[in-house]
Design a protein around this motif. Structure first.
Motif, PDB file in Angstrom:
ATOM      1  N   THR A  15      32.673  21.535  47.593  1.00 45.02           N
ATOM      2  CA  THR A  15      33.695  22.026  48.619  1.00 45.02           C
ATOM      3  C   THR A  15      34.693  22.902  47.826  1.00 45.02           C
ATOM      4  OG1 THR A  15      33.082  20.006  49.899  1.00 45.02           O
ATOM      5  CG2 THR A  15      35.127  21.446  50.193  1.00 45.02           C
ATOM      6  N   ASP A  16      34.891  24.214  48.422  1.00 42.65           N
ATOM      7  CA  ASP A  16      36.079  24.958  47.933  1.00 42.65           C
ATOM      8  C   ASP A  16      37.207  24.491  48.459  1.00 42.65           C
ATOM      9  OD1 ASP A  16      37.969  26.990  47.294  1.00 42.65           O
ATOM     10  OD2 ASP A  16      36.455  28.387  47.229  1.00 42.65           O
ATOM     11  N   MET A  17      38.226  24.028  47.659  1.00 46.35           N
ATOM     12  CA  MET A  17      39.428  23.577  47.945  1.00 46.35           C
ATOM     13  C   MET A  17      40.535  24.464  48.826  1.00 46.35           C
ATOM     14  SD  MET A  17      38.976  20.360  47.854  1.00 46.35           S
ATOM     15  CE  MET A  17      40.500  19.750  48.373  1.00 46.35           C
ATOM     16  N   SER A  18      40.367  25.746  48.356  1.00 43.65           N
ATOM     17  CA  SER A  18      41.386  26.661  48.918  1.00 43.65           C
ATOM     18  C   SER A  18      40.655  27.184  50.229  1.00 43.65           C
ATOM     19  CB  SER A  18      41.507  27.809  48.081  1.00 43.65           C
ATOM     20  OG  SER A  18      40.278  28.631  47.420  1.00 43.65           O
ATOM     21  N   THR A  19      39.361  27.247  50.290  1.00 49.20           N
ATOM     22  CA  THR A  19      38.950  27.884  51.736  1.00 49.20           C
ATOM     23  C   THR A  19      38.364  26.995  52.636  1.00 49.20           C
ATOM     24  OG1 THR A  19      36.691  28.337  50.728  1.00 49.20           O
ATOM     25  CG2 THR A  19      38.360  30.017  50.735  1.00 49.20           C
ATOM     26  N   GLY A  20      37.793  25.635  51.985  1.00 46.82           N
ATOM     27  CA  GLY A  20      37.197  24.535  52.683  1.00 46.82           C
ATOM     28  C   GLY A  20      35.622  24.737  52.903  1.00 46.82           C
ATOM     29  N   LYS A  21      35.103  25.936  52.367  1.00 46.91           N
ATOM     30  CA  LYS A  21      33.688  26.315  52.535  1.00 46.91           C
ATOM     31  C   LYS A  21      32.928  25.401  51.664  1.00 46.91           C
ATOM     32  CE  LYS A  21      30.211  29.860  52.716  1.00 46.91           C
ATOM     33  NZ  LYS A  21      29.787  30.552  53.498  1.00 46.91           N
ATOM     34  N   LYS A  22      31.811  24.777  52.423  1.00 56.67           N
ATOM     35  CA  LYS A  22      30.802  24.021  51.467  1.00 56.67           C
ATOM     36  C   LYS A  22      29.766  24.673  51.071  1.00 56.67           C
ATOM     37  CE  LYS A  22      32.825  19.805  53.998  1.00 56.67           C
ATOM     38  NZ  LYS A  22      32.138  18.798  54.852  1.00 56.67           N
ATOM     39  N   ILE A  49      37.799  26.951  42.712  1.00 54.34           N
ATOM     40  CA  ILE A  49      37.639  28.309  42.913  1.00 54.34           C
ATOM     41  C   ILE A  49      36.072  28.604  43.043  1.00 54.34           C
ATOM     42  CG2 ILE A  49      36.948  29.750  41.201  1.00 54.34           C
ATOM     43  CD1 ILE A  49      39.637  30.840  41.546  1.00 54.34           C
ATOM     44  N   SER A  50      35.465  29.159  43.962  1.00 53.23           N
ATOM     45  CA  SER A  50      34.012  29.343  44.306  1.00 53.23           C
ATOM     46  C   SER A  50      33.875  30.919  44.827  1.00 53.23           C
ATOM     47  CB  SER A  50      33.584  28.469  45.191  1.00 53.23           C
ATOM     48  OG  SER A  50      33.841  28.819  46.623  1.00 53.23           O
ATOM     49  N   SER A  51      32.445  31.129  45.074  1.00 50.94           N
ATOM     50  CA  SER A  51      32.392  32.574  45.582  1.00 50.94           C
ATOM     51  C   SER A  51      33.130  32.881  46.867  1.00 50.94           C
ATOM     52  CB  SER A  51      30.857  32.859  45.638  1.00 50.94           C
ATOM     53  OG  SER A  51      30.404  31.790  46.571  1.00 50.94           O
ATOM     54  N   SER A  52      33.436  31.930  47.530  1.00 51.45           N
ATOM     55  CA  SER A  52      34.193  32.143  48.853  1.00 51.45           C
ATOM     56  C   SER A  52      35.596  32.585  48.693  1.00 51.45           C
ATOM     57  CB  SER A  52      33.993  30.984  49.818  1.00 51.45           C
ATOM     58  OG  SER A  52      34.767  29.892  49.146  1.00 51.45           O
ATOM     59  N   SER A  53      36.155  32.067  47.374  1.00 49.37           N
ATOM     60  CA  SER A  53      37.744  32.368  47.108  1.00 49.37           C
ATOM     61  C   SER A  53      38.079  33.427  46.012  1.00 49.37           C
ATOM     62  CB  SER A  53      38.285  30.980  47.248  1.00 49.37           C
ATOM     63  OG  SER A  53      38.043  30.330  46.003  1.00 49.37           O
ATOM     64  N   HIS A  54      37.017  33.570  45.172  1.00 47.67           N
ATOM     65  CA  HIS A  54      37.380  34.416  43.978  1.00 47.67           C
ATOM     66  C   HIS A  54      37.168  35.500  44.398  1.00 47.67           C
ATOM     67  CE1 HIS A  54      36.723  36.032  39.944  1.00 47.67           C
ATOM     68  NE2 HIS A  54      36.754  34.854  39.408  1.00 47.67           N
ATOM     69  N   THR A  62      44.344  40.068  44.882  1.00 50.31           N
ATOM     70  CA  THR A  62      45.091  39.030  44.572  1.00 50.31           C
ATOM     71  C   THR A  62      44.448  38.092  43.370  1.00 50.31           C
ATOM     72  OG1 THR A  62      44.448  37.715  46.287  1.00 50.31           O
ATOM     73  CG2 THR A  62      46.332  39.147  46.964  1.00 50.31           C
ATOM     74  N   PHE A  63      45.393  37.684  42.496  1.00 51.28           N
ATOM     75  CA  PHE A  63      44.694  36.610  41.705  1.00 51.28           C
ATOM     76  C   PHE A  63      45.199  35.108  42.112  1.00 51.28           C
ATOM     77  CE2 PHE A  63      45.197  34.383  37.676  1.00 51.28           C
ATOM     78  CZ  PHE A  63      43.862  34.452  37.042  1.00 51.28           C
ATOM     79  N   VAL A  64      44.113  34.420  42.162  1.00 49.87           N
ATOM     80  CA  VAL A  64      44.445  32.791  42.508  1.00 49.87           C
ATOM     81  C   VAL A  64      44.398  32.226  40.937  1.00 49.87           C
ATOM     82  CG1 VAL A  64      43.351  30.985  43.420  1.00 49.87           C
ATOM     83  CG2 VAL A  64      43.026  33.181  44.481  1.00 49.87           C
ATOM     84  N   ASP A  65      45.610  31.782  40.840  1.00 54.42           N
ATOM     85  CA  ASP A  65      45.787  30.918  39.595  1.00 54.42           C
ATOM     86  C   ASP A  65      46.183  29.383  39.942  1.00 54.42           C
ATOM     87  OD1 ASP A  65      46.205  30.134  37.037  1.00 54.42           O
ATOM     88  OD2 ASP A  65      48.183  30.859  36.737  1.00 54.42           O
ATOM     89  N   THR A  66      45.480  28.618  40.352  1.00 49.36           N
ATOM     90  CA  THR A  66      45.723  26.955  40.919  1.00 49.36           C
ATOM     91  C   THR A  66      46.098  26.327  39.525  1.00 49.36           C
ATOM     92  OG1 THR A  66      43.328  26.731  40.909  1.00 49.36           O
ATOM     93  CG2 THR A  66      44.256  27.462  43.043  1.00 49.36           C
ATOM     94  N   GLU A  67      45.582  26.641  38.330  1.00 53.31           N
ATOM     95  CA  GLU A  67      45.745  25.628  37.218  1.00 53.31           C
ATOM     96  C   GLU A  67      46.602  26.376  36.390  1.00 53.31           C
ATOM     97  OE1 GLU A  67      42.053  24.659  35.633  1.00 53.31           O
ATOM     98  OE2 GLU A  67      41.172  24.262  37.604  1.00 53.31           O
ATOM     99  N   GLY A  68      47.719  27.396  36.477  1.00 48.65           N
ATOM    100  CA  GLY A  68      48.528  27.613  35.770  1.00 48.65           C
ATOM    101  C   GLY A  68      48.156  28.262  34.529  1.00 48.65           C
ATOM    102  N   ARG A  69      46.981  28.912  34.601  1.00 50.11           N
ATOM    103  CA  ARG A  69      46.279  29.485  33.077  1.00 50.11           C
ATOM    104  C   ARG A  69      47.589  30.796  32.453  1.00 50.11           C
ATOM    105  NH1 ARG A  69      40.731  29.186  35.599  1.00 50.11           N
ATOM    106  NH2 ARG A  69      40.396  27.077  35.275  1.00 50.11           N
ATOM    107  N   VAL A  70      47.746  31.499  33.407  1.00 50.63           N
ATOM    108  CA  VAL A  70      48.371  32.557  33.159  1.00 50.63           C
ATOM    109  C   VAL A  70      49.809  32.062  32.606  1.00 50.63           C
ATOM    110  CG1 VAL A  70      49.657  34.741  33.783  1.00 50.63           C
ATOM    111  CG2 VAL A  70      47.452  34.049  34.887  1.00 50.63           C
ATOM    112  N   ASP A  71      50.346  31.369  33.133  1.00 47.20           N
ATOM    113  CA  ASP A  71      51.791  30.993  32.877  1.00 47.20           C
ATOM    114  C   ASP A  71      51.680  30.072  31.311  1.00 47.20           C
ATOM    115  OD1 ASP A  71      53.267  31.599  34.966  1.00 47.20           O
ATOM    116  OD2 ASP A  71      52.837  29.734  35.975  1.00 47.20           O
ATOM    117  N   LYS A  72      50.585  29.368  31.069  1.00 45.24           N
ATOM    118  CA  LYS A  72      50.284  28.928  29.843  1.00 45.24           C
ATOM    119  C   LYS A  72      50.059  30.011  28.758  1.00 45.24           C
ATOM    120  CE  LYS A  72      48.066  24.605  31.525  1.00 45.24           C
ATOM    121  NZ  LYS A  72      46.907  23.892  31.606  1.00 45.24           N
TER     122      LYS A  72
END
Length: 82
Positions: A15-22, A49-54, A62-72
């Motif tokens: 399950t993609d947590m950002s889109t809800g797609k399974k 992240i999955s193919s439905s939200s990447h 847009t860039f989805v950075d849910t885990e803060g990798r860019v800031d790190k």
């Protein structure tokens, strides 16, 4: 062939947590949660992240950075620069 050397391979719902797609895929991942998909109960895994939200697959700029990798990376680079 040796017994008990391979992990259990079964259908798992991702399950993609950002889109809800399974997605239903075969996997050997270990999980303790279950989820219903098309009327049946399956083991489930939640992904950030999955193919439905990447952005590569959706075509969004847009860039989805849910885990803060860019800031790190920026913090680490700034510390080495000094």
């Amino acid at each position: 062939m040796k017994e008990n050397t391979h992990p259990e391979y079964r259908d798992v719902v991702f399950t993609d947590m950002s889109t809800g797609k399974k997605f239903l895929c075969g996997s050997a991942v270990k999980t303790s949660t279950t989820d219903e998909y098309e009327g049946r109960e399956y083991p489930s895994v939640r992904v950030s992240i999955s193919s439905s939200s990447h952005p590569f697959y959706t075509g969004d700029a847009t860039f989805v950075d849910t885990e803060g990798r860019v800031d790190k990376f920026k913090n680490r680079y700034a510390a080495k620069k000094k």
